[in-house]
Design an enzyme around this catalytic site. Structure first.
Site, PDB file in Angstrom:
ATOM      1  CG  ASP A 165      -1.925   1.050   1.316  1.00 27.45           C
ATOM      2  OD1 ASP A 165      -2.184   1.682   0.273  1.00 27.45           O
ATOM      3  OD2 ASP A 165      -2.465   1.287   2.419  1.00 27.45           O
TER       4      ASP A 165
HETATM    5  C1  SPV Z   1      -6.996   1.342   4.354  1.00 29.12           C
HETATM    6  O1  SPV Z   1      -7.802   0.478   4.706  1.00 29.12           O
HETATM    7  O2  SPV Z   1      -6.383   1.308   3.293  1.00 29.12           O
HETATM    8  C2  SPV Z   1      -6.746   2.512   5.215  1.00 29.12           C
HETATM    9  C3  SPV Z   1      -6.865   2.385   6.648  1.00 29.12           C
HETATM   10  O3  SPV Z   1      -6.366   3.536   4.704  1.00 29.12           O
HETATM   11  S1  SPV Z   1      -5.275   2.116   7.261  1.00 29.12           S
HETATM   12  O4  SPV Z   1      -4.737   0.903   6.680  1.00 29.12           O
HETATM   13  O5  SPV Z   1      -5.397   2.037   8.705  1.00 29.12           O
HETATM   14  O6  SPV Z   1      -4.438   3.265   6.906  1.00 29.12           O
HETATM   15 MG    MG Z   2      -5.654   3.328   2.809  1.00 25.73          MG
END
Ligand code: SPV
Ligand code: MG
Length: 309
Positions: free
Chosen positions: A69
């Site tokens: 991510d």
């Molecule tokens: C996601 O679910 O991608 C989020 C929440 O942004 S977190 O992973 O806590 O950043």
């Molecule tokens: Mg996110």
């Protein structure tokens, strides 16, 4: 005589879901959104008593693309997965659009495209491109977009809306970045002034000290823009408890993804050891259950009914 009233314009399906989300944000109970990473997870969320689907950037990156991510998944890739999710759920869909996938114009285009796609809401965060997942511990320094610039982007996104009902959530990462409560309040205030419909204040402080400090300071500003929490790292508070503290919406962001990963790993371990399908059968969904979930029989019946017409 049939009483036909044309006084009330009929809302589109998309706007009806947006209005549901909007009224939920003003309600006496929290809007509870659960994280989906694909159409099946969204379908399953709809079978339980939840109020919205969160299209998790973490979930989509990891599960649909097998990627970290880190802003590697593009706007169009996120939109493609979002369309599959929007197509199978009656719940309002709130899409995690990271930082809008780039600069000023990317943020505006993101809002325009997701509005057109019919989703209820987008969430835009103030992490500088390329963002890092907020839960990732291996990143000591986190850079945020300057407050004024982020407010300018959010204002343009809000002004670019086609539907008035479309919801723009501004996400504040100041606590995650270690900038403290005052900086978080400055940002939240600037984003609310820019026209954001809700403020997501993210935190990794398990003790809730930061969040409490933020809430106290926020309430004293008198700003009524609803607040959103993602309690992954303060997981012992229920949605109702967080609502009592002042959050209108609570996002359970990644539990279905983590459940899926664990279930697949457990099953693969069994199959690796036993080398026959029967070994996994007691702990996995039946083929018929999956057929049912995606409305296989109903679809075939509809096809056959058409044939007879
Ligand atoms: C996601 O679910 O991608 C989020 C929440 O942004 S977190 O992973 O806590 O950043
Ligand atoms: Mg996110």
């Amino acid at each position: 005589m049939v009483n036909m009233s044309f006084d009330q314009p009929r809302l589109s399906r998309a706007d009806a879901k947006r209005m549901r989300l909007r009224s939920g944000l003003q309600g006496d109970t929290p809007v509870v959104a659960v994280g989906a990473h694909d159409a099946m997870s969204a379908r399953l969320i709809g079978h339980y008593d939840f109020d919205a689907v969160w299209v998790s950037g973490f979930g989509v990156s990891a599960m649909a693309y097998g990627l970290p991510d880190l802003n590697l998944v593009t706007m169009t890739e996120t939109l493609a997965v979002t369309r599959t999710i929007e197509g199978v759920t009656d719940l309002p869909v709130v899409v995690d659009c990271d930082n809008g996938f780039g600069g000023f114009s990317n943020v505006v285009r993101t809002a325009v495209e997701f509005d057109r796609a019919g989703v209820a809401a987008v969430c835009i965060e103030d992490n500088l491109f390329p963002k890092r997942n907020s839960l990732y511990q291996g990143q000591s320094k986190r850079d945020l977009i300057a407050t004024k610039e982020q407010a300018r982007r959010l204002k343009a996104a809000v002004e670019g809306k086609d539907s008035e009902a479309f919801v723009v959530i501004a996400r504040v990462e100041a606590l995650i970045a270690g900038h403290g409560v005052e900086a978080a309040i400055d940002r939240a205030t600037a984003y609310a002034d820019a026209g954001a419909d809700a403020i997501l204040i993210h935190s990794k402080d398990k003790t809730l000290t930061e969040i409490t400090g933020f809430l106290d300071a926020w309430h004293s500003t008198g700003i009524t823009t609803p607040l959103v929490a993602v309690p992954t790292l303060f997981p012992d508070y229920t949605a109702d408890e967080l609502h009592e503290k002042g959050f209108s919406m609570v996002i359970l962001a990644n539990q279905p993804m983590r459940a899926a990963v664990k279930a697949m790993e457990d099953t693969l371990e069994i199959l690796e050891k036993e080398r026959k399908p029967a070994a996994a059968d007691p702990t996995i969904a039946s083929v018929n259950h999956v057929f049912d979930l995606v409305l296989t029989t109903e679809t075939i019946q509809a096809e056959e009914a058409d044939e007879g017409a």
